[in-house]
Motif scaffolding. Structure first.
Motif, PDB file in Angstrom:
ATOM      1  N   THR A  75       0.838  -1.206   0.000  1.00 48.63           N
ATOM      2  CA  THR A  75       0.000   0.000   0.000  1.00 48.63           C
ATOM      3  C   THR A  75       0.869   1.250   0.000  1.00 48.63           C
ATOM      4  OG1 THR A  75      -0.185  -0.535   2.324  1.00 48.63           O
ATOM      5  CG2 THR A  75      -2.202  -0.612   1.046  1.00 48.63           C
ATOM      6  N   ASN A 105     -13.145  -0.483  -7.094  1.00 50.76           N
ATOM      7  CA  ASN A 105     -12.428  -0.900  -5.901  1.00 50.76           C
ATOM      8  C   ASN A 105     -13.095  -2.158  -5.348  1.00 50.76           C
ATOM      9  OD1 ASN A 105     -11.308  -1.304  -3.404  1.00 50.76           O
ATOM     10  ND2 ASN A 105     -11.086   0.880  -2.996  1.00 50.76           N
ATOM     11  N   SER A 107     -12.719  -3.864  -2.833  1.00 52.15           N
ATOM     12  CA  SER A 107     -13.053  -4.016  -1.414  1.00 52.15           C
ATOM     13  C   SER A 107     -14.391  -3.332  -1.127  1.00 52.15           C
ATOM     14  CB  SER A 107     -11.949  -3.437  -0.533  1.00 52.15           C
ATOM     15  OG  SER A 107     -11.860  -2.052  -0.737  1.00 52.15           O
ATOM     16  N   SER A 110     -17.798  -5.587  -3.986  1.00 48.68           N
ATOM     17  CA  SER A 110     -17.071  -6.782  -3.577  1.00 48.68           C
ATOM     18  C   SER A 110     -17.665  -8.109  -4.048  1.00 48.68           C
ATOM     19  CB  SER A 110     -16.971  -6.792  -2.058  1.00 48.68           C
ATOM     20  OG  SER A 110     -18.261  -6.697  -1.512  1.00 48.68           O
ATOM     21  N   ASP A 161      -9.091  -2.421  -8.642  1.00 45.18           N
ATOM     22  CA  ASP A 161      -8.220  -2.149  -7.500  1.00 45.18           C
ATOM     23  C   ASP A 161      -8.510  -3.172  -6.403  1.00 45.18           C
ATOM     24  OD1 ASP A 161      -6.340  -0.871  -5.982  1.00 45.18           O
ATOM     25  OD2 ASP A 161      -7.182   1.126  -6.282  1.00 45.18           O
ATOM     26  N   GLU A 162      -7.461  -3.570  -5.697  1.00 46.08           N
ATOM     27  CA  GLU A 162      -7.583  -4.602  -4.656  1.00 46.08           C
ATOM     28  C   GLU A 162      -8.251  -5.856  -5.217  1.00 46.08           C
ATOM     29  OE1 GLU A 162      -8.193  -3.432  -0.622  1.00 46.08           O
ATOM     30  OE2 GLU A 162      -8.415  -1.334  -1.190  1.00 46.08           O
ATOM     31  N   ASP A 164      -7.325  -8.752  -5.306  1.00 47.81           N
ATOM     32  CA  ASP A 164      -7.211  -9.953  -4.462  1.00 47.81           C
ATOM     33  C   ASP A 164      -8.477 -10.195  -3.644  1.00 47.81           C
ATOM     34  OD1 ASP A 164      -5.995  -8.406  -1.689  1.00 47.81           O
ATOM     35  OD2 ASP A 164      -5.641  -7.488  -3.630  1.00 47.81           O
ATOM     36  N   MET A 165      -9.168  -9.092  -3.307  1.00 51.45           N
ATOM     37  CA  MET A 165     -10.383  -9.225  -2.508  1.00 51.45           C
ATOM     38  C   MET A 165     -11.447 -10.049  -3.239  1.00 51.45           C
ATOM     39  SD  MET A 165      -9.959  -7.459   0.303  1.00 51.45           S
ATOM     40  CE  MET A 165     -11.478  -6.817   0.957  1.00 51.45           C
ATOM     41  N   SER A 197      -3.022  -5.049  -6.968  1.00 47.67           N
ATOM     42  CA  SER A 197      -3.074  -5.826  -5.728  1.00 47.67           C
ATOM     43  C   SER A 197      -1.885  -5.503  -4.851  1.00 47.67           C
ATOM     44  CB  SER A 197      -3.062  -7.319  -6.058  1.00 47.67           C
ATOM     45  OG  SER A 197      -2.780  -8.063  -4.898  1.00 47.67           O
ATOM     46  N   ASN A 198      -2.097  -5.507  -3.546  1.00 47.05           N
ATOM     47  CA  ASN A 198      -0.935  -5.321  -2.674  1.00 47.05           C
ATOM     48  C   ASN A 198      -0.448  -6.631  -2.075  1.00 47.05           C
ATOM     49  OD1 ASN A 198      -2.955  -5.606  -0.769  1.00 47.05           O
ATOM     50  ND2 ASN A 198      -3.126  -3.405  -0.463  1.00 47.05           N
ATOM     51  N   LYS A 199      -1.061  -7.707  -2.498  1.00 51.36           N
ATOM     52  CA  LYS A 199      -0.582  -9.006  -2.038  1.00 51.36           C
ATOM     53  C   LYS A 199       0.209  -9.652  -3.167  1.00 51.36           C
ATOM     54  CE  LYS A 199      -4.303 -10.002   1.141  1.00 51.36           C
ATOM     55  NZ  LYS A 199      -5.546 -10.763   1.273  1.00 51.36           N
TER      56      LYS A 199
END
Length: 436
Positions: A75, A105, A107, A110, A161-162, A164-165, A197-199
DNA sequence: TATCCACAGGAAATCAGGGTGT
DNA sequence: ACACCCTGATTTCCTGTGGATA
């Protein structure tokens, strides 16, 4: 009835307050420039990344379809900012028709259904698809028709965005697979999927078919060091603050704090903004290091309070149980079983609240760990079973203050739960203390 | 050294509440 | 009115487990 014992309310003169506020020092010139959503004219230290995104997307200028790609990185390393930056630059080139950029986004939006609905509603500009109710395949077909109709032979960039969620959720892989294959089902319009992704390891949870389409090209964003953070902050401070209000060392202090937090530029900007706000509020002409130090503290508190306030009532009651255990037995060990017991007692005292099963409580305890409010280490007590050793990671008073603002929880916060004196709890406590 | 405690946590089913089109 | 869809929260059922104790 308003009487004179309500002085605080009567003495606050809102008109005078506004007047004073306006008369006070002008700390900010453009406060928004410190927000994460602000896209500056320059993005320092992201040249490599900007270049790669530009390379991937450039073929759109010639009417070709850019490849799908992924952006990885912790992040606050400028992933979203880089994409937004390139999208603005691309729009400045002679492109007809202009490409569409749809940001999602994951997250917030979802579920698979909502992603489709969000894309659809963004293109139409209206809430045409209801938040629930229709079968997914129907929406998918409607979307294909809409894209061809509205976008024609243009390009639509879908930024997830994100990502992975959604990938980790049930049905997430299917929707990603469908999205990567949009082009095969569209007659005119072309799409390009960009995942953020931040993962770093999230590809493991992806369907191989999705990886082969989405993960072939990727860009890794590395964290900023303190020096780079200083550049970023100076860049933004120039836009955000009035001239000469920033004290010596303020920016480097913000950068130093953020560098400790894994080089998170978002944190650094937040910190600078908060320090500015604090200075403004105390009618100070200069933002000094003192305000930065205060900002660190307050941001931490804000984050915790906001999180607790936003939790479901059940999670709040569970936190209340942990709070009561730490308050009344400060020297004792807190384990899952105790939390369950106290929770069960609290629930009976709060009207309208159903008691949850232990399985669910276990999940809520894990959520509290993730939020950094408690720590819970699984430990085996041998013959006495395996359980979690729970500790509050936040100041007791802060928890109390926050929970007291929640009406249903407030009622149970001051009484000592009778279960705390039970023989079973005292007996176990003594054994566990020796074992740890 | 086998046993057994008190959970952890995965997977699937269920439920309630929001919707749809016919 | 009816069959059906989607979601998020929760329950039900289940298997796994580390190490003190008998």
């Amino acid at each position: 009835m308003l009487t004179s014992n309500n002085k605080d309310n009567l003495n606050f003169n809102i008109d005078r307050f506004y007047k004073n506020y306006l008369k006070g020092p002008n700390i900010f010139r453009k406060r928004d420039a410190l927000d994460p959503s602000y896209v500056p004219d320059e993005l320092p230290h992201r040249d490599k990344e900007i270049r790669k995104v530009a390379e991937f997307t450039a073929c759109a200028l010639k009417g070709d379809t850019p490849p799908n790609f992924l952006c990885y990185g912790p992040t606050g390393t400028g992933k979203t900012a880089t994409i937004r930056y390139v999208s603005q630059k691309l729009a400045q080139q002679t492109l007809t028709p202009q490409p569409w950029w749809i940001y999602i986004n994951c997250s917030v939006v979802s579920t698979p259904y909502r992603i489709l609905a969000h894309i659809y509603n963004t293109i139409t500009g209206k809430e045409k698809i209801p938040p629930t109710g229709l079968p997914k395949d129907i929406i998918f077909k409607k979307l294909l028709g809409l894209m061809d109709q509205m976008i024609g032979n243009g390009i639509c960039f879908l930024v997830l965005d994100e990502i992975d969620m959604i990938a980790e959720k049930k049905g997430g892989n299917e929707i990603l697979y469908d999205l990567t294959r949009l082009n095969e089902n569209l007659d005119l319009c072309k799409t390009c999927l960009i995942g953020i992704s931040n993962k770093l390891k999230f590809q493991d949870s992806l369907d191989p078919r999705v990886v082969s389409s989405l993960g072939k090209e990727h860009i890794v964003f590395s964290i900023y060091n303190a020096g780079q953070l200083i550049d970023i902050l100076e860049n933004r401070a120039l836009i955000a603050f009035s001239e000469g209000v920033l004290g010596k060392g303020v920016i480097s202090l913000c950068a130093a704090y953020a560098a400790q937090e894994h080089g998170d530029a978002r944190k650094a900007l937040q910190l600078l903004k908060k320090a500015g706000n604090l200075a403004e509020r105390s009618q100070n002409k200069e933002v000094t290091e003192h305000f930065v130090n205060r900002a660190v503290n307050e941001l931490e508190k804000d984050h915790i309070t906001e999180y607790i306030k936003g939790m479901p009532i059940q999670a709040q009651i569970i936190l209340a149980a942990i709070y009561l255990l730490s308050k009344w037995n400060p020297n004792s060990v807190i384990i899952t079983g105790f939390v369950n017991d106290v929770y069960a007692e609290l629930v009976t005292k709060i009207p309208g609240i159903k008691r949850l099963t232990k399985r669910r409580i276990s999940d809520y305890i894990n959520d509290l760990v993730l939020a950094g409010i408690i720590t819970a280490d699984t430990k085996s007590m041998g013959h006495y079973g395996r359980t979690k050793i729970i500790k509050l990671d936040v100041d007791l008073e802060l928890i109390k203050k926050t929970l007291s603002k929640i009406p249903k929880v407030r009622e149970v916060l001051n009484n000592k739960p009778s279960i705390l004196q039970s023989d079973r709890l005292v007996y176990k406590n003594n054994i566990f203390k020796k074992l740890i």
